[in-house]
Scaffold this motif. Structure first.
Motif, PDB file in Angstrom:
ATOM      1  N   VAL A  24     -10.239  -8.676   3.306  1.00 30.58           N
ATOM      2  CA  VAL A  24      -8.933  -8.496   3.922  1.00 30.58           C
ATOM      3  C   VAL A  24      -7.961  -9.527   3.373  1.00 30.58           C
ATOM      4  O   VAL A  24      -8.356 -10.638   2.987  1.00 30.58           O
ATOM      5  CB  VAL A  24      -9.030  -8.617   5.467  1.00 30.58           C
ATOM      6  N   GLY A  25      -6.695  -9.178   3.320  1.00 29.25           N
ATOM      7  CA  GLY A  25      -5.646 -10.087   2.859  1.00 29.25           C
ATOM      8  C   GLY A  25      -4.318  -9.744   3.509  1.00 29.25           C
ATOM      9  O   GLY A  25      -4.246  -8.936   4.444  1.00 29.25           O
ATOM     10  N   ILE A  26      -3.241 -10.341   3.006  1.00 26.65           N
ATOM     11  CA  ILE A  26      -1.889 -10.143   3.545  1.00 26.65           C
ATOM     12  C   ILE A  26      -0.987  -9.608   2.443  1.00 26.65           C
ATOM     13  O   ILE A  26      -1.007 -10.124   1.311  1.00 26.65           O
ATOM     14  CB  ILE A  26      -1.315 -11.473   4.082  1.00 26.65           C
ATOM     15  N   VAL A  27      -0.203  -8.583   2.758  1.00 23.24           N
ATOM     16  CA  VAL A  27       0.727  -8.023   1.777  1.00 23.24           C
ATOM     17  C   VAL A  27       1.935  -8.945   1.645  1.00 23.24           C
ATOM     18  O   VAL A  27       2.618  -9.233   2.628  1.00 23.24           O
ATOM     19  CB  VAL A  27       1.180  -6.613   2.181  1.00 23.24           C
ATOM     20  N   GLU A  28       2.173  -9.415   0.411  1.00 24.49           N
ATOM     21  CA  GLU A  28       3.351 -10.235   0.161  1.00 24.49           C
ATOM     22  C   GLU A  28       4.581  -9.359  -0.042  1.00 24.49           C
ATOM     23  O   GLU A  28       5.648  -9.617   0.502  1.00 24.49           O
ATOM     24  CB  GLU A  28       3.128 -11.118  -1.059  1.00 24.49           C
ATOM     25  N   LYS A  29       4.414  -8.294  -0.835  1.00 26.57           N
ATOM     26  CA  LYS A  29       5.500  -7.351  -1.094  1.00 26.57           C
ATOM     27  C   LYS A  29       4.928  -6.141  -1.813  1.00 26.57           C
ATOM     28  O   LYS A  29       3.758  -6.148  -2.233  1.00 26.57           O
ATOM     29  CB  LYS A  29       6.602  -7.993  -1.944  1.00 26.57           C
ATOM     30  N   CYS A  30       5.751  -5.102  -1.961  1.00 22.85           N
ATOM     31  CA  CYS A  30       5.358  -3.914  -2.715  1.00 22.85           C
ATOM     32  C   CYS A  30       6.561  -3.461  -3.526  1.00 22.85           C
ATOM     33  O   CYS A  30       7.608  -3.133  -2.959  1.00 22.85           O
ATOM     34  CB  CYS A  30       4.888  -2.805  -1.772  1.00 22.85           C
ATOM     35  N   GLU A  31       6.399  -3.475  -4.859  1.00 25.34           N
ATOM     36  CA  GLU A  31       7.499  -3.111  -5.746  1.00 25.34           C
ATOM     37  C   GLU A  31       7.004  -2.243  -6.889  1.00 25.34           C
ATOM     38  O   GLU A  31       5.962  -2.537  -7.500  1.00 25.34           O
ATOM     39  CB  GLU A  31       8.162  -4.369  -6.323  1.00 25.34           C
ATOM     40  N   ASN A  32       7.749  -1.174  -7.166  1.00 26.14           N
ATOM     41  CA  ASN A  32       7.462  -0.308  -8.320  1.00 26.14           C
ATOM     42  C   ASN A  32       6.007   0.155  -8.367  1.00 26.14           C
ATOM     43  O   ASN A  32       5.359   0.144  -9.414  1.00 26.14           O
ATOM     44  CB  ASN A  32       7.818  -1.028  -9.622  1.00 26.14           C
ATOM     45  N   GLY A  33       5.494   0.538  -7.216  1.00 27.45           N
ATOM     46  CA  GLY A  33       4.133   1.068  -7.170  1.00 27.45           C
ATOM     47  C   GLY A  33       3.037   0.027  -7.225  1.00 27.45           C
ATOM     48  O   GLY A  33       1.858   0.384  -7.353  1.00 27.45           O
ATOM     49  N   THR A  34       3.411  -1.247  -7.126  1.00 33.79           N
ATOM     50  CA  THR A  34       2.425  -2.324  -7.165  1.00 33.79           C
ATOM     51  C   THR A  34       2.431  -3.097  -5.863  1.00 33.79           C
ATOM     52  O   THR A  34       3.497  -3.490  -5.378  1.00 33.79           O
ATOM     53  CB  THR A  34       2.708  -3.291  -8.328  1.00 33.79           C
ATOM     54  N   VAL A  35       1.240  -3.308  -5.304  1.00 30.97           N
ATOM     55  CA  VAL A  35       1.095  -4.071  -4.071  1.00 30.97           C
ATOM     56  C   VAL A  35       0.713  -5.506  -4.427  1.00 30.97           C
ATOM     57  O   VAL A  35      -0.285  -5.734  -5.122  1.00 30.97           O
ATOM     58  CB  VAL A  35       0.010  -3.461  -3.156  1.00 30.97           C
TER      59      VAL A  35
END
Length: 558
Positions: free
Chosen positions: A516-527
């Protein structure tokens, strides 16, 4: 000065005062939408929430348009006033300069013969009329030489006074022109602040009818208070329909109303808030009191150790007069708000800095501004550890004080507050940490364990999310995933995540999550993620949206 119609500007501002009426319209709309839902039998028809939200959006747009027109009118009239004053001032300047030149010329040159004769005739006539009443202009004047001198001095004094009046008039016009410029600058500054607040509000989301009701009450109190702060609050209301989600399960919000004990202190709080210049921050003061004492005890603001306390020893709980505690506590909070540069009750970015300063002491504010440019959860923890070490204590203050206070503040989530940005800030501050000892030992383990979930839980706790029930405390990935699933806060791997979402992985593809982890951001199809126990360290990583390694997402209701 009589032409500077300040009241016209006030009328423009009052043009925005349709907001209180609009609040009643929103409440009536909510009741109407509920009746609509009961009367509707077809599941395919529009639900009450959709019906209400659509109408609120229309209302918000209408109010925003009216507010924009009012502000534009205000600036236009201020600009017209400046032009009128400038034109009048320029004319007065020319007239005064011409008068000064003519006066100087008269004092250094000999007057023409006819002008001298005219003045002598006027003077003789005046002497005669003031004397024995004789009208023969050839007769000697009955006035004495002393009377003549006094008459001439009076004439010169009149000329001098006339010049002084002209000069004073010119300076008055200059002052009026500067005042008009200042008014325009003030209006533009207010508009800039409103714009910034509007941008931040547009990104916020309220859930829970109880929170909406509390916020509405607070809005009304601020509008009644008056001042340009009211314009900002009215703008918030204009955006209420489109930026805030006011319907839904009240339990989904992390906002908690203050206790009855705190509410009972409201009259005293308002009294001292006005005394110390923060009358618009009554709700914030209540939130602070709620966190400090819940409104109980003789020192409800926990102000005994404050430097403003001059009546009691500066030791914990030494104040025995609740009213004195409130007086000192509000004075201390006002000082922190000033030092932090707080501009209004929804300036949460700077309010967070002020609140942490209230807990740590005002010295934290200047330290954070100098070293970090403001408040963050990470630098609050850094300061706490630094001061604890310096004093030889096990702990110093409350590292999560800001989150703890803002859960009681109606506007706590309007402007970044304790939303999803905080958990990512905390996680990023731990990059490079190897071994995970701070995280698994914090959880309660005596020896090393696989600590990815402990890391996520630790970050959540630092932001106040565990205590507020937004994120669970979990050491096992399956337990964490099930917590979100049971609450309907789960998304599959194809979902496009947002910052702060909790990402679960399935390395073996067996349908069981094991990281498990934490999402920093999601841009241009990349998490982009921040993960603990990634090769036994806190590291950043990237994955494609929908990657087979992703098990799914827990979506906290920040």
């Amino acid at each position: 000065m009589a032409k500077i119609k300040i009241r016209e500007v006030k009328r423009d501002i009052k043009a925005l005062d349709k907001a209180p009426h609009s609040l009643n319209r929103m409440q009536n709309l909510y009741e109407k939408s509920k009746r609509y839902q009961k009367e509707s039998d077809s599941p395919s028809e529009q639900t009450s929430d959709e019906y209400a939200i659509n109408h609120l959006n229309e209302l918000g747009s209408d109010l925003a348009h009216q507010g924009k027109k009012g502000v534009e009118t205000l600036l236009r009239r201020a600009s017209d006033q400046r032009r009128r004053i400038r034109s009048k001032s320029d004319t007065d300047t020319i007239n005064f300069q011409e008068y000064s030149k003519e006066n100087a010329k008269r004092s250094h040159t000999k007057e023409p013969f006819r002008r001298r004769e005219a003045k002598r005739s006027l003077l003789d006539s005046s002497y005669s009329s003031m004397g024995n009443g004789k009208e023969n202009s050839h007769n000697k004047s009955p006035l004495s030489k002393a009377q003549k001198r006094r008459f001439k001095v009076a004439g010169r004094s009149t000329v001098k006074t006339t010049a002084q009046v002209a000069k004073t008039s010119y300076k008055t016009k200059q002052a009026a022109q500067l005042a008009a410029k200042q008014s325009t600058r003030t209006a533009k500054a207010a508009i800039k602040t409103i714009t910034e607040v509007a941008k931040r509000i547009a990104q916020a989301a309220y859930v829970g009818s109880k929170l909406a009701i509390t916020a509405v009450k607070s809005f009304v109190s601020l509008i009644i208070a008056g001042g340009w702060v009211s314009v900002i609050i009215i703008l918030i209301i204009c955006l209420f329909g489109s930026a805030l989600y006011v319907f839904g399960d009240s339990s989904s919000s992390s906002y908690t109303p203050v206790s009855a004990e705190v509410e009972a202190y409201t009259p005293i709080i308002k009294l001292y808030a006005k005394k110390h210049g923060i009358k618009d921050y009554t709700e914030l003061i209540k939130a602070v009191m709620m966190q400090e004492s819940g409104g109980k005890g003789n020192d409800p603001m926990q102000a005994s150790e404050s430097g403003f306390n001059t009546k009691y020893p500066r030791k914990p709980n030494s104040i025995t007069d609740p009213e004195y505690s409130i007086d000192i506590g509000i004075q201390n909070l006002a000082s922190c708000l000033t030092s932090a540069g707080v501009t209004n009750p929804v300036d949460i970015y700077n309010i967070r800095l002020a609140l942490q300063g209230y807990n740590f002491g005002n010295g934290y504010i200047s330290w954070a501004q100098k070293n970090h440019g403001g408040y963050s959860v990470a630098n609050a923890a850094e300061f706490s550890d630094m001061m604890a070490k310096k004093n030889g204590w096990s702990a110093y203050g409350d590292k999560q004080y800001v989150a703890h206070v803002l859960r009681y503040y109606p506007y706590g989530h309007l402007n970044q507050g304790i939303g999803n940005t905080v958990i990512t800030q905390v996680a990023l501050s731990q990059l490079g940490n190897a071994g995970g000892q701070p995280f698994w030992s914090w959880y309660g383990f005596g020896n090393r364990v696989e600590w990815c979930a402990c890391f996520v839980s630790w970050c959540a706790d630092q932001g106040g999310y565990i205590e507020s029930g937004i994120i669970p405390k979990f050491a096992g990935c399956v337990t964490g995933a099930n917590w979100f699933k049971d609450r309907g806060q789960w998304q599959e791997r194809s979902y496009t995540p947002s910052p702060g979402d909790i990402i679960f992985f399935d390395w073996q593809g067996d349908g069981i999550t094991d990281h498990v982890g934490i999402v920093e951001k999601c841009e241009n199809g990349t998490v982009y993620t921040i993960e603990g126990n990634n090769n036994d360290s806190v590291r950043q990583a990237t994955y494609s949206v929908g990657s087979g390694s992703i098990y799914g997402y827990g979506v906290p209701k920040y």
